[in-house]
Design a protein around this motif. Structure first.
Motif, PDB file in Angstrom:
ATOM      1  N   GLN A 276       0.832  -1.202   0.000  1.00  0.00           N
ATOM      2  CA  GLN A 276       0.000   0.000   0.000  1.00  0.00           C
ATOM      3  C   GLN A 276       0.868   1.255   0.000  1.00  0.00           C
ATOM      4  OE1 GLN A 276      -3.281   0.025   2.808  1.00  0.00           O
ATOM      5  NE2 GLN A 276      -3.280   2.253   2.892  1.00  0.00           N
ATOM      6  N   SER A 277       1.933   1.245   0.796  1.00  0.00           N
ATOM      7  CA  SER A 277       2.851   2.386   0.813  1.00  0.00           C
ATOM      8  C   SER A 277       3.475   2.608  -0.557  1.00  0.00           C
ATOM      9  CB  SER A 277       3.968   2.167   1.846  1.00  0.00           C
ATOM     10  OG  SER A 277       3.511   2.340   3.161  1.00  0.00           O
TER      11      SER A 277
ATOM     12  N   ALA B 111       4.549   5.746  -4.827  1.00  0.00           N
ATOM     13  CA  ALA B 111       5.077   5.689  -6.190  1.00  0.00           C
ATOM     14  C   ALA B 111       4.092   6.312  -7.169  1.00  0.00           C
ATOM     15  CB  ALA B 111       5.377   4.249  -6.582  1.00  0.00           C
ATOM     16  N   GLY B 112       2.786   6.110  -6.945  1.00  0.00           N
ATOM     17  CA  GLY B 112       1.792   6.749  -7.801  1.00  0.00           C
ATOM     18  C   GLY B 112       1.857   8.261  -7.709  1.00  0.00           C
TER      19      GLY B 112
ATOM     20  N   ARG C  60       3.585  14.454  -7.835  1.00  0.00           N
ATOM     21  CA  ARG C  60       3.074  14.970  -6.562  1.00  0.00           C
ATOM     22  C   ARG C  60       3.944  14.596  -5.371  1.00  0.00           C
ATOM     23  NH1 ARG C  60      -1.165  18.722  -7.160  1.00  0.00           N
ATOM     24  NH2 ARG C  60      -2.012  18.329  -9.240  1.00  0.00           N
ATOM     25  N   ALA C  61       5.028  13.882  -5.616  1.00  0.00           N
ATOM     26  CA  ALA C  61       5.944  13.519  -4.529  1.00  0.00           C
ATOM     27  C   ALA C  61       7.339  13.369  -5.109  1.00  0.00           C
ATOM     28  CB  ALA C  61       5.506  12.221  -3.847  1.00  0.00           C
TER      29      ALA C  61
ATOM     30  N   VAL D  54      12.403   0.329 -11.536  1.00  0.00           N
ATOM     31  CA  VAL D  54      11.592  -0.762 -12.076  1.00  0.00           C
ATOM     32  C   VAL D  54      10.189  -0.271 -12.408  1.00  0.00           C
ATOM     33  CG1 VAL D  54      10.500  -2.966 -11.494  1.00  0.00           C
ATOM     34  CG2 VAL D  54      12.911  -2.576 -10.938  1.00  0.00           C
ATOM     35  N   ILE D  55       9.584   0.498 -11.502  1.00  0.00           N
ATOM     36  CA  ILE D  55       8.218   0.980 -11.712  1.00  0.00           C
ATOM     37  C   ILE D  55       8.164   1.978 -12.853  1.00  0.00           C
ATOM     38  CG2 ILE D  55       6.405   2.393 -10.657  1.00  0.00           C
ATOM     39  CD1 ILE D  55       7.099   0.978  -8.004  1.00  0.00           C
ATOM     40  N   ARG D  56       9.126   2.868 -12.919  1.00  0.00           N
ATOM     41  CA  ARG D  56       9.154   3.841 -14.013  1.00  0.00           C
ATOM     42  C   ARG D  56       9.249   3.131 -15.365  1.00  0.00           C
ATOM     43  NH1 ARG D  56       7.807   8.990 -14.812  1.00  0.00           N
ATOM     44  NH2 ARG D  56       9.208   9.921 -13.289  1.00  0.00           N
ATOM     45  N   ARG D  57      10.016   2.079 -15.417  1.00  0.00           N
ATOM     46  CA  ARG D  57      10.187   1.338 -16.669  1.00  0.00           C
ATOM     47  C   ARG D  57       8.870   0.660 -17.074  1.00  0.00           C
ATOM     48  NH1 ARG D  57      14.870  -0.786 -19.190  1.00  0.00           N
ATOM     49  NH2 ARG D  57      14.459  -2.606 -20.512  1.00  0.00           N
ATOM     50  N   ALA D  58       8.115   0.153 -16.081  1.00  0.00           N
ATOM     51  CA  ALA D  58       6.876  -0.568 -16.373  1.00  0.00           C
ATOM     52  C   ALA D  58       5.687   0.361 -16.571  1.00  0.00           C
ATOM     53  CB  ALA D  58       6.571  -1.553 -15.255  1.00  0.00           C
ATOM     54  N   ASP D  59       5.783   1.613 -16.064  1.00  0.00           N
ATOM     55  CA  ASP D  59       4.659   2.548 -16.154  1.00  0.00           C
ATOM     56  C   ASP D  59       5.142   3.908 -16.635  1.00  0.00           C
ATOM     57  OD1 ASP D  59       2.159   3.698 -15.954  1.00  0.00           O
ATOM     58  OD2 ASP D  59       2.339   4.101 -13.812  1.00  0.00           O
TER      59      ASP D  59
END
Length: 269
Positions: free
Chosen positions: A6-7, A12-13, A19-20, A66-71
């Motif tokens: 959840q964190s 990350a969103g 916004r962060a 990793v998240i930036r690459r996938a999204d």
């Protein structure tokens, strides 16, 4: 905040939507453990995530890469999953990520619906270490059956009432055979949830829902705990678990719905 997944999803969103700051995401993750390890479950996941060199890699910052690459779209393709046996909504069918997320009771899915993506599942490796296993997801499923903020808020108001009533009806007996007051235990559970903060950018209504979900979860945790809240018989235990199961389902669905609505609220772009 109820879980590392959840964190990661909320922070990350917020980061992906501007916004962060990255450091805020990393600080939020370090509240769960000072060391984060990132490892690929298979060669396809390693390639798709852009993980090179040693395995696992050390550092919460690796998760952001990793998240930036996938999204690459900026936060529109990250979602929280809180599955349990018999309730696996939102999970892709028949892949390793889904089995791991169900076993852990949590996971993060990254990628646009209908396209290949990545799944992340955290596991505790020690008091100071959290391992994130990265899985390849052949096709991210469409979002379905998520409650809106209004529905989630109503559900949590009802759940708070029902959870309190359920706890009142449970015989609470400590290890010493004396009756116990569960209120201090509930307060301690809520305080542990409150230790993990939310991004300032998410709607206050979503925060209220998540706080209410934490309150219900604290009551259910205490109500379902062994030892201090032992059931007097197998029949009593079965009745208690039957009473708590739908409330836990309501908590999971409210959390997932509130997180998803928060990430897609107008202030997130």
């Amino acid at each position: 905040m109820s879980s590392p997944s959840q964190s990661l999803t909320l922070w990350a969103g917020a980061w992906l939507s501007g916004r962060a700051a990255p450091d805020e995401v990393i600080d939020a993750l370090h509240e769960w453990a000072p060391m984060h390890l990132v490892a690929a479950a298979e060669a396809d996941a390693k390639h798709r995530a852009g993980l090179t060199g040693q395995d696992p890699q050390d550092g919460a910052a690796v998760l952001l890469t990793v998240i930036r690459r996938a999204d690459p779209a900026g936060g529109s393709g990250i979602r929280l999953l809180l599955p349990s046996p018999g309730d696996v909504r939102g999970l892709p069918v028949g892949i390793a990520f889904s089995a791991a997320a169900t076993a852990a009771g949590e996971g993060v899915l990254v990628g646009a619906p209908g396209t290949p993506g990545l799944g992340l599942v955290p596991t505790v490796e020690g008091p100071d270490v959290l391992r994130w296993t990265v899985f390849a997801v052949p096709a991210v499923p469409e979002l379905t059956d998520l409650p809106g903020l209004g529905e989630a808020e109503f559900t949590m108001r009802e759940a708070v009432r029902d959870a309190a009533a359920t706890l009142t009806g449970i015989r609470t007996v400590g290890d010493d055979g004396r009756s116990t007051d569960p209120r201090a235990e509930i307060a301690a559970e809520i305080a542990e949830y409150a230790r993990h903060r939310y991004p300032d950018s998410i709607p206050q209504r979503a925060v209220r829902i998540l706080d209410a979900a934490d309150q219900v979860a604290a009551i259910l945790t205490v109500a379902g705990r062994g030892g201090g809240l032992r059931a007097g018989s197998a029949t009593t235990l079965d009745a208690r678990e039957s009473a708590l199961r739908p409330l836990w389902t309501a908590v999971r669905h409210a959390r997932v719905g509130a997180v998803d609505a928060a990430l897609r609220a107008p202030q997130h772009g």
